[in-house]
Design an enzyme around this catalytic site. Structure first.
Site, PDB file in Angstrom:
ATOM      1  N   THR A 203       3.152 -35.083   1.800  1.00  0.00           N
ATOM      2  CA  THR A 203       3.731 -36.418   1.897  1.00  0.00           C
ATOM      3  C   THR A 203       4.156 -36.921   0.517  1.00  0.00           C
ATOM      4  O   THR A 203       3.565 -36.552  -0.482  1.00  0.00           O
ATOM      5  CB  THR A 203       2.658 -37.379   2.461  1.00  0.00           C
ATOM      6  N   ARG A 231       3.033 -35.803  17.450  1.00  0.00           N
ATOM      7  CA  ARG A 231       1.938 -35.972  16.497  1.00  0.00           C
ATOM      8  C   ARG A 231       2.340 -36.918  15.374  1.00  0.00           C
ATOM      9  O   ARG A 231       3.430 -36.839  14.816  1.00  0.00           O
ATOM     10  CB  ARG A 231       1.544 -34.618  15.910  1.00  0.00           C
ATOM     11  N   VAL A 232       1.447 -37.834  15.030  1.00  0.00           N
ATOM     12  CA  VAL A 232       1.633 -38.747  13.900  1.00  0.00           C
ATOM     13  C   VAL A 232       0.392 -38.652  13.019  1.00  0.00           C
ATOM     14  O   VAL A 232      -0.737 -38.708  13.519  1.00  0.00           O
ATOM     15  CB  VAL A 232       1.830 -40.199  14.381  1.00  0.00           C
ATOM     16  N   GLY A 233       0.589 -38.505  11.728  1.00  0.00           N
ATOM     17  CA  GLY A 233      -0.522 -38.427  10.794  1.00  0.00           C
ATOM     18  C   GLY A 233      -0.838 -39.768  10.165  1.00  0.00           C
ATOM     19  O   GLY A 233      -0.574 -40.827  10.736  1.00  0.00           O
ATOM     20  N   ASP A 234      -1.369 -39.714   8.959  1.00  0.00           N
ATOM     21  CA  ASP A 234      -1.800 -40.947   8.295  1.00  0.00           C
ATOM     22  C   ASP A 234      -0.669 -41.716   7.631  1.00  0.00           C
ATOM     23  O   ASP A 234      -0.794 -42.906   7.360  1.00  0.00           O
ATOM     24  CB  ASP A 234      -2.866 -40.619   7.240  1.00  0.00           C
ATOM     25  N   GLY A 255      -1.695 -34.927   2.316  1.00  0.00           N
ATOM     26  CA  GLY A 255      -2.538 -33.860   2.842  1.00  0.00           C
ATOM     27  C   GLY A 255      -2.663 -33.948   4.344  1.00  0.00           C
ATOM     28  O   GLY A 255      -1.782 -34.466   5.031  1.00  0.00           O
ATOM     29  N   GLY A 257      -3.382 -35.430   7.435  1.00  0.00           N
ATOM     30  CA  GLY A 257      -3.518 -36.833   7.771  1.00  0.00           C
ATOM     31  C   GLY A 257      -4.657 -37.178   8.696  1.00  0.00           C
ATOM     32  O   GLY A 257      -5.227 -38.275   8.603  1.00  0.00           O
TER      33      GLY A 257
END
Length: 344
Positions: A203, A231-234, A255, A257
């Site tokens: 990111t 999918r969604v990360g941080d 990194g 998430g």
């Protein structure tokens, strides 16, 4: 084919060797100042510094940082990034200013600058977070053009190779599910590492302290390469991928998430700074919180935090060695710094 962040450092002349960056004591304020994750932060900081140098607002600077890296064709940010496992590039981004105003978009397709959409959402609506088709509709309604869905050449090549190894049939995946009827979650899932050994994903997070002493930050990404659809990360989550408290400091992350989300990572870093810890010590304590539940599993992923406090001190810490970040101040020359890590 390599697909890690180093592919998007085409401006190699800009990159400087990693050095130890000495910071002022707490009685001094080091400003303006901008910090971005990774050595590719040279691109982001290079676009943001002119705003800060002229006395501009940190919020404007971090938006310019995001736009610059979203324009660059690379593995991990913007429409040129790696797709999900069904072949679509989906973008996540958030932005936060010194007054706790914030905006986020997630799972958004075919819009070039998600960071600017997030800012428009923040400044023109009562909402904080839009996702998917709704985020795209909002962007189009506000004048953002709908871009082509075609993959960049590098992403298309990487995706083709991944499909061979994963033996994945996009979207329906009937053959895979029939051959593995009891497989939990119906994999395959995104790899933790790319073929060259680098971690998936990188990111771009940026935090800044302007000449007035105000803080802002942003985070933007195309997410993990070959992730599950949806999918969604941080990265777009306020308090996970980014958090700003103008009385204390700001933090962002890069990194895996999911691990950051579990501990509300950047909010945790800022709260540790509120309790009196330096930025580096706060980042370290947050990383220890991530590692503690399962140290063996933590050896398989990467998370890194960077932070600035109101005194202009900078710090970072990561799970694995290899995480670095770029600091730009006084004259606009970026310095790349290798972060300390839990595992060495």
């Amino acid at each position: 084919m390599k697909s890690n962040r180093r592919l998007f450092l085409r401006l190699s002349a800009m990159a400087l060797p990693a050095v130890q960056f000495k910071l002022p004591g707490k009685k001094l304020v080091n400003k303006p100042l901008i910090v971005s994750t990774w050595d590719s932060g040279q691109i982001a900081n290079g676009a943001a510094w002119p705003v800060l140098e002229k006395g501009g607002r940190a919020l404007d600077a971090v938006e310019q940082a995001a736009i610059a890296i979203e324009n660059d064709i690379n593995c991990c940010v913007g429409l040129g990034g790696n797709p999900d496992r069904d072949g679509y590039v989906t973008l996540d981004a958030c932005i936060m200013d010194e007054k706790a105003n914030c905006g986020s978009v997630a799972f958004m397709e075919r819009i070039k600058h998600p960071i600017s959409v997030a800012r428009k959402l923040m400044e023109t609506t009562p909402h904080v977070f839009l996702a998917g088709v709704g985020a795209q509709q909002f962007a189009i309604a506000n004048g953002f053009p709908l871009e082509s869905a075609e993959l960049s050449p590098g992403a298309a090549a990487s995706y083709k190779e991944w499909l061979k190894k994963a033996e994945y049939k996009p979207i329906i995946n009937i053959e895979h599910q029939q051959s593995h009827p009891k497989e939990k979650g119906h994999g395959p899932f995104a790899p933790n590492r790319f073929d060259d050994g680098s971690f998936n994903h990188d990111t771009m997070g940026t935090i800044a302290l302007d000449a007035k002493g105000d803080l802002s930050g942003m985070c933007t990404t195309s997410g993990m390469g070959f992730k599950m659809r949806g999918r969604v990360g941080d990265s777009p989550i306020i308090g996970a991928g980014l958090f700003v408290d103008n009385e204390v400091g700001a933090a962002t992350s890069s990194g895996q998430g999911e691990e950051v989300i579990r501990v509300c990572g950047t909010h945790l870093v800022v709260e540790f700074m509120r309790s009196g810890l330096s930025p580096e010590a706060a980042c370290k304590k947050a990383i220890e919180r991530i590692v503690k539940p399962n140290p063996e599993r933590a050896k398989t992923f990467q998370v890194g935090f960077i932070a600035i406090n109101k005194q202009g001190e900078v710090g970072a810490y990561s799970v694995q060695k290899g995480f670095n970040y770029t600091v730009t101040e006084k004259g606009g020359k970026g310095v790349v710094i290798n972060a300390k890590s839990y595992f060495v």
